[in-house]
Design a protein around this motif. Structure first.
Motif, PDB file in Angstrom:
ATOM      1  N   ARG A 152       0.953  -1.173   0.019  1.00 47.11           N
ATOM      2  CA  ARG A 152       0.023   0.013   0.024  1.00 47.11           C
ATOM      3  C   ARG A 152       0.922   1.120  -0.142  1.00 47.11           C
ATOM      4  NH1 ARG A 152      -1.732   3.826   3.515  1.00 47.11           N
ATOM      5  NH2 ARG A 152      -0.509   2.726   5.308  1.00 47.11           N
ATOM      6  N   ILE A 153       1.894   1.296   0.821  1.00 47.04           N
ATOM      7  CA  ILE A 153       2.808   2.389   1.182  1.00 47.04           C
ATOM      8  C   ILE A 153       3.679   2.477  -0.266  1.00 47.04           C
ATOM      9  CG2 ILE A 153       4.755   3.401   2.213  1.00 47.04           C
ATOM     10  CD1 ILE A 153       3.581   2.368   4.830  1.00 47.04           C
ATOM     11  N   LYS A 154       3.941   1.521  -0.929  1.00 43.43           N
ATOM     12  CA  LYS A 154       4.960   1.319  -2.187  1.00 43.43           C
ATOM     13  C   LYS A 154       3.675   2.265  -3.302  1.00 43.43           C
ATOM     14  CE  LYS A 154       7.664  -2.530  -1.453  1.00 43.43           C
ATOM     15  NZ  LYS A 154       8.053  -3.920  -2.344  1.00 43.43           N
ATOM     16  N   ASP A 155       2.648   1.780  -3.372  1.00 48.93           N
ATOM     17  CA  ASP A 155       1.746   2.242  -4.305  1.00 48.93           C
ATOM     18  C   ASP A 155       1.544   3.558  -4.103  1.00 48.93           C
ATOM     19  OD1 ASP A 155       1.606  -0.348  -5.468  1.00 48.93           O
ATOM     20  OD2 ASP A 155      -0.536  -0.628  -4.293  1.00 48.93           O
ATOM     21  N   THR A 156       1.360   4.358  -2.768  1.00 44.67           N
ATOM     22  CA  THR A 156       1.318   5.646  -2.548  1.00 44.67           C
ATOM     23  C   THR A 156       2.655   6.291  -2.973  1.00 44.67           C
ATOM     24  OG1 THR A 156      -0.061   4.955  -0.369  1.00 44.67           O
ATOM     25  CG2 THR A 156       1.131   7.132  -0.629  1.00 44.67           C
ATOM     26  N   ILE A 157       3.668   5.805  -2.787  1.00 50.24           N
ATOM     27  CA  ILE A 157       4.794   6.584  -3.260  1.00 50.24           C
ATOM     28  C   ILE A 157       4.800   6.703  -4.692  1.00 50.24           C
ATOM     29  CG2 ILE A 157       7.489   6.614  -3.285  1.00 50.24           C
ATOM     30  CD1 ILE A 157       6.325   7.322  -0.502  1.00 50.24           C
TER      31      ILE A 157
END
Length: 321
Positions: A152-157
């Motif tokens: 999820r955080i990878k996608d946000t970045i």
């Protein structure tokens, strides 16, 4: 070193030191001006307390006169879609304000706390010296490139790389500090200047993210169950279709036997009736299975609706209403 050269070097060091002192003193004066007569509202103090903000962090937070608000009071300061992560707020550069969207849904408890910490860290990042920012950036990028596991955080970045390519590391600084529970020792030590217990902040993230994750997992489990049931229903219907065709053929044969007065008609009729009973029993069982399937579809859709409602509460359209 000749005396003249020594004097020039010493003079340069003193000038640089004095310049640094002037910068610090100027910032202190600006902060004093921002904070003169300011008393943080109770809800703002509570957010700082909930986030275990240190004195330094509270100072950065309060200098921006944080406002917890909704409606036009929020959207006039925070353009919709500014943040790509699940925080509802914004930091206006150069300490011109921090705005946090007020969330009333109890299922989303923690969004305000994480938002407050996230925006405070933007203010902190702005004040890093050149050398300190270079050091912190290196730690953030190293963690992102080698250790970050949360998709999820990878996608946000990735979303920030497209929408705000010049501020990606700045966003990492806020996101990692508020949403990642375990960081390398260097980053943990760095963030300790802002939070006495950073796990409280990441705990809020885990809490409200769990509301989404739980529902996604429920929907996935329902989908797996429905897929298996659908295959079973289809197999049953194919079998029943074959059985019905065989019974229709057998019924025609029995009619012929009865018309001909065949001696074995009665025994064949008894066997046929048993086959019909077995067929009807399987039809009833498959109907029950279809009813169960439909009930699970209703349960699944109810969970999807809950997830959509939660997402809607955090969407740009809901905030702009």
């Amino acid at each position: 070193m000749q005396m003249k050269q020594w004097f020039q070097v010493t003079f340069l060091v003193l000038v640089l030191a004095a310049t640094g002192t002037l910068v610090v003193e100027r910032q202190a004066a600006v902060d004093w001006w921002h904070l003169r007569g300011y008393t943080a509202p109770a809800n703002v103090v509570q957010l700082a307390t909930d986030d275990t903000m240190t004195g330094q962090a509270r100072h950065l937070f309060y200098v921006n006169h944080p406002d917890v608000t909704t409606g036009k009071a929020f959207t006039s300061n925070c353009p919709a879609g500014r943040e790509k992560t699940v925080v509802l707020g914004c930091y206006l550069g150069n300490d011109h304000g921090i705005y946090v969207y007020a969330v009333d849904d109890q299922r989303l408890n923690g969004v305000e706390q994480v938002t407050a910490a996230h925006e405070m860290l933007h203010a902190a990042y702005r004040r890093l010296s050149g050398s300190e920012r270079k050091r912190v950036d290196a730690m953030l990028l190293d963690y992102y490139q080698h250790d970050l596991a949360d998709q999820r955080i990878k996608d946000t970045i990735e979303a920030y790389k497209t929408s705000e390519p010049d501020d990606v590391v700045n966003e990492m600084h806020s996101i990692f500090g508020t949403e990642v529970a375990g960081l390398p020792a260097g980053l943990e030590q760095y963030y300790a200047q802002y939070f006495t217990d950073r796990s409280k902040v990441t705990g809020y993230t885990a809490s409200y993210q769990g509301e989404f994750t739980t529902r996604k997992d429920q929907v996935a489990a329902f989908d797996t169950q429905l897929k298996a049931m659908k295959q079973e229903i289809a197999a049953n219907e194919a079998s029943l279709k074959q059985q019905k065709a065989a019974l229709d053929a057998r019924r025609a044969q029995l009619d012929a036997e009865r018309s001909a007065g065949a001696p074995g008609y009665y025994a064949d009729a008894v066997a046929f009736n048993k086959a019909v009973d077995a067929y009807n029993s399987q039809v009833a069982q498959n109907k029950n299975l279809i009813d169960q399937y439909n009930d699970i579809v209703d349960q699944r859709n109810a969970v999807v609706l809950e997830e959509q409602e939660l997402s809607q509460e955090l969407s740009a359209s809901a905030i702009s209403e």
